[in-house]
Design a protein around this motif. Structure first.
Motif, PDB file in Angstrom:
ATOM      1  N   HIS A 141     -33.043  28.145  37.079  1.00  0.00           N
ATOM      2  CA  HIS A 141     -33.916  28.372  37.910  1.00  0.00           C
ATOM      3  C   HIS A 141     -34.167  29.212  39.126  1.00  0.00           C
ATOM      4  CE1 HIS A 141     -35.809  27.353  41.519  1.00  0.00           C
ATOM      5  NE2 HIS A 141     -34.772  27.710  42.702  1.00  0.00           N
ATOM      6  N   GLN A 142     -32.149  30.151  39.061  1.00  0.00           N
ATOM      7  CA  GLN A 142     -32.478  31.424  39.854  1.00  0.00           C
ATOM      8  C   GLN A 142     -32.944  33.031  38.679  1.00  0.00           C
ATOM      9  OE1 GLN A 142     -28.341  32.160  40.962  1.00  0.00           O
ATOM     10  NE2 GLN A 142     -28.629  33.835  39.287  1.00  0.00           N
ATOM     11  N   SER A 143     -32.899  32.536  37.392  1.00  0.00           N
ATOM     12  CA  SER A 143     -33.997  33.571  36.970  1.00  0.00           C
ATOM     13  C   SER A 143     -35.397  33.247  36.771  1.00  0.00           C
ATOM     14  CB  SER A 143     -33.014  32.984  35.009  1.00  0.00           C
ATOM     15  OG  SER A 143     -31.981  33.751  35.066  1.00  0.00           O
ATOM     16  N   ASP A 184     -36.908  31.772  29.076  1.00  0.00           N
ATOM     17  CA  ASP A 184     -36.897  30.774  27.971  1.00  0.00           C
ATOM     18  C   ASP A 184     -36.912  31.804  26.753  1.00  0.00           C
ATOM     19  OD1 ASP A 184     -36.924  28.222  28.725  1.00  0.00           O
ATOM     20  OD2 ASP A 184     -39.152  27.630  27.480  1.00  0.00           O
ATOM     21  N   MET A 185     -37.187  32.959  26.717  1.00  0.00           N
ATOM     22  CA  MET A 185     -37.439  34.321  25.645  1.00  0.00           C
ATOM     23  C   MET A 185     -35.841  34.859  26.176  1.00  0.00           C
ATOM     24  SD  MET A 185     -39.722  33.399  23.662  1.00  0.00           S
ATOM     25  CE  MET A 185     -39.380  34.917  22.719  1.00  0.00           C
ATOM     26  N   PHE A 186     -36.177  35.151  27.133  1.00  0.00           N
ATOM     27  CA  PHE A 186     -34.817  36.421  27.421  1.00  0.00           C
ATOM     28  C   PHE A 186     -33.567  35.487  26.812  1.00  0.00           C
ATOM     29  CE2 PHE A 186     -36.625  38.585  31.527  1.00  0.00           C
ATOM     30  CZ  PHE A 186     -37.622  39.190  30.822  1.00  0.00           C
ATOM     31  N   TYR A 187     -34.014  34.218  27.334  1.00  0.00           N
ATOM     32  CA  TYR A 187     -31.910  33.073  26.447  1.00  0.00           C
ATOM     33  C   TYR A 187     -31.801  33.335  25.239  1.00  0.00           C
ATOM     34  CZ  TYR A 187     -31.372  31.668  32.293  1.00  0.00           C
ATOM     35  OH  TYR A 187     -30.851  31.706  33.187  1.00  0.00           O
ATOM     36  N   GLN A 205     -28.167  38.303  31.544  1.00  0.00           N
ATOM     37  CA  GLN A 205     -27.183  37.475  30.846  1.00  0.00           C
ATOM     38  C   GLN A 205     -26.259  37.239  31.360  1.00  0.00           C
ATOM     39  OE1 GLN A 205     -25.109  41.529  28.980  1.00  0.00           O
ATOM     40  NE2 GLN A 205     -24.997  40.460  27.073  1.00  0.00           N
ATOM     41  N   GLN A 206     -25.659  37.338  31.961  1.00  0.00           N
ATOM     42  CA  GLN A 206     -24.929  36.785  33.236  1.00  0.00           C
ATOM     43  C   GLN A 206     -25.169  35.140  33.274  1.00  0.00           C
ATOM     44  OE1 GLN A 206     -24.228  38.665  36.731  1.00  0.00           O
ATOM     45  NE2 GLN A 206     -21.876  39.113  35.901  1.00  0.00           N
ATOM     46  N   LEU A 239     -37.054  42.303  32.151  1.00  0.00           N
ATOM     47  CA  LEU A 239     -35.260  42.056  31.057  1.00  0.00           C
ATOM     48  C   LEU A 239     -34.287  43.582  31.193  1.00  0.00           C
ATOM     49  CD1 LEU A 239     -33.897  40.366  29.610  1.00  0.00           C
ATOM     50  CD2 LEU A 239     -34.869  41.131  27.025  1.00  0.00           C
ATOM     51  N   GLU A 240     -35.393  44.537  31.427  1.00  0.00           N
ATOM     52  CA  GLU A 240     -34.550  45.832  30.357  1.00  0.00           C
ATOM     53  C   GLU A 240     -33.799  46.516  31.686  1.00  0.00           C
ATOM     54  OE1 GLU A 240     -37.618  48.097  28.924  1.00  0.00           O
ATOM     55  OE2 GLU A 240     -35.894  48.144  26.253  1.00  0.00           O
ATOM     56  N   GLU A 241     -34.386  46.031  33.548  1.00  0.00           N
ATOM     57  CA  GLU A 241     -34.357  47.084  34.475  1.00  0.00           C
ATOM     58  C   GLU A 241     -32.917  45.422  34.716  1.00  0.00           C
ATOM     59  OE1 GLU A 241     -37.646  46.627  36.966  1.00  0.00           O
ATOM     60  OE2 GLU A 241     -38.647  49.087  35.795  1.00  0.00           O
ATOM     61  N   ASN A 242     -32.872  44.253  34.684  1.00  0.00           N
ATOM     62  CA  ASN A 242     -31.896  43.961  35.392  1.00  0.00           C
ATOM     63  C   ASN A 242     -31.099  42.891  33.972  1.00  0.00           C
ATOM     64  OD1 ASN A 242     -32.595  43.623  38.024  1.00  0.00           O
ATOM     65  ND2 ASN A 242     -34.600  43.376  37.566  1.00  0.00           N
ATOM     66  N   TYR A 243     -30.680  43.294  32.572  1.00  0.00           N
ATOM     67  CA  TYR A 243     -30.313  43.102  31.643  1.00  0.00           C
ATOM     68  C   TYR A 243     -28.918  43.003  31.537  1.00  0.00           C
ATOM     69  CZ  TYR A 243     -29.211  42.029  26.188  1.00  0.00           C
ATOM     70  OH  TYR A 243     -29.443  41.964  25.699  1.00  0.00           O
ATOM     71  N   PHE A 244     -28.329  43.213  32.911  1.00  0.00           N
ATOM     72  CA  PHE A 244     -26.982  42.178  32.958  1.00  0.00           C
ATOM     73  C   PHE A 244     -26.727  40.845  34.088  1.00  0.00           C
ATOM     74  CE2 PHE A 244     -25.862  46.590  31.199  1.00  0.00           C
ATOM     75  CZ  PHE A 244     -24.445  45.919  30.278  1.00  0.00           C
ATOM     76  N   ILE A 245     -27.669  41.033  34.763  1.00  0.00           N
ATOM     77  CA  ILE A 245     -27.873  39.928  35.394  1.00  0.00           C
ATOM     78  C   ILE A 245     -28.278  38.911  35.045  1.00  0.00           C
ATOM     79  CG2 ILE A 245     -29.649  39.151  37.605  1.00  0.00           C
ATOM     80  CD1 ILE A 245     -29.177  42.021  38.993  1.00  0.00           C
TER      81      ILE A 245
END
Length: 193
Positions: free
Chosen positions: A59-61, A78-81, A173-174, A165-171
């Protein structure tokens, strides 16, 4: 859309994998025409989707993406995950992503007589372009999102999603790293019960 996660969560049961793979192309009670193992895969796919949609990290993503992606925020999440699973596949699996993707394609082709028409249509493209393998690269996710955006009957911004995704990649990913072990545990419980 997130074929990698769904097939991976099927474990080594081929019929479960095939059902999980085709489930988005099987509507409602159409699942009843399939053999038991494939039907269980379709049901598992639906349970995974329900669990995922209700999870606070997902939900947060989605909410982070919603201003730009609107109703497609869930698809993009879903695609990011799937990207994070692919990019770190050997942390979760005992084989390489390339070997796993080839295994999935061969397994699904072995059950070609059961595949819905929609799957027969996209599977050759999926294999030729090796979608599962290319998910490991942001450019691969971009290509998939571009294709979905072109095929969408509604206006979408999916083709711009990898910028987020590129701007917030690590967020993102977490979010995935907190969510996916819980999903794995949930699937184990479903399969045991």
């Amino acid at each position: 859309m997130n074929f990698l996660a769904h097939t991976f969560l099927s474990g080594s049961d081929e019929e479960l994998l095939v059902g999980n793979f085709i489930a988005d192309s099987v509507k409602g009670r159409q699942k009843e025409i399939y053999p038991d193992g494939v039907r269980r895969g379709i049901e598992l796919h639906r349970l995974i989707d329900t669990f995922t949609d209700a999870h606070p990290m997902v939900h947060q993503s989605k909410e982070r993406l919603r201003p730009e992606q609107g109703k497609f925020a869930g698809v993009v999440t879903d695609m990011f995950y799937d990207h994070f699973l692919a990019a770190n596949f050997e942390q979760y699996a005992s084989m390489t992503l390339l070997d796993y993707s080839l295994y999935v394609y061969q397994t699904v082709q072995n059950y070609s007589y059961l595949l819905p028409e929609r799957v027969h249509y996209f599977l050759p493209y999926m294999i030729k372009q090796n979608w599962l393998y290319r998910y490991a690269q942001v450019a691969g996710i971009q290509a998939s999102l571009n294709g979905m955006s072109r095929r969408s009957s509604f206006r979408s911004n999916m083709s711009t999603a990898t910028q987020a995704l590129e701007e917030n990649y690590f967020i993102y990913q977490q979010d995935f790293q907190q969510f996916f072990p819980e999903l794995q545990n949930y699937v184990k419980q479903v399969l045991i019960g």
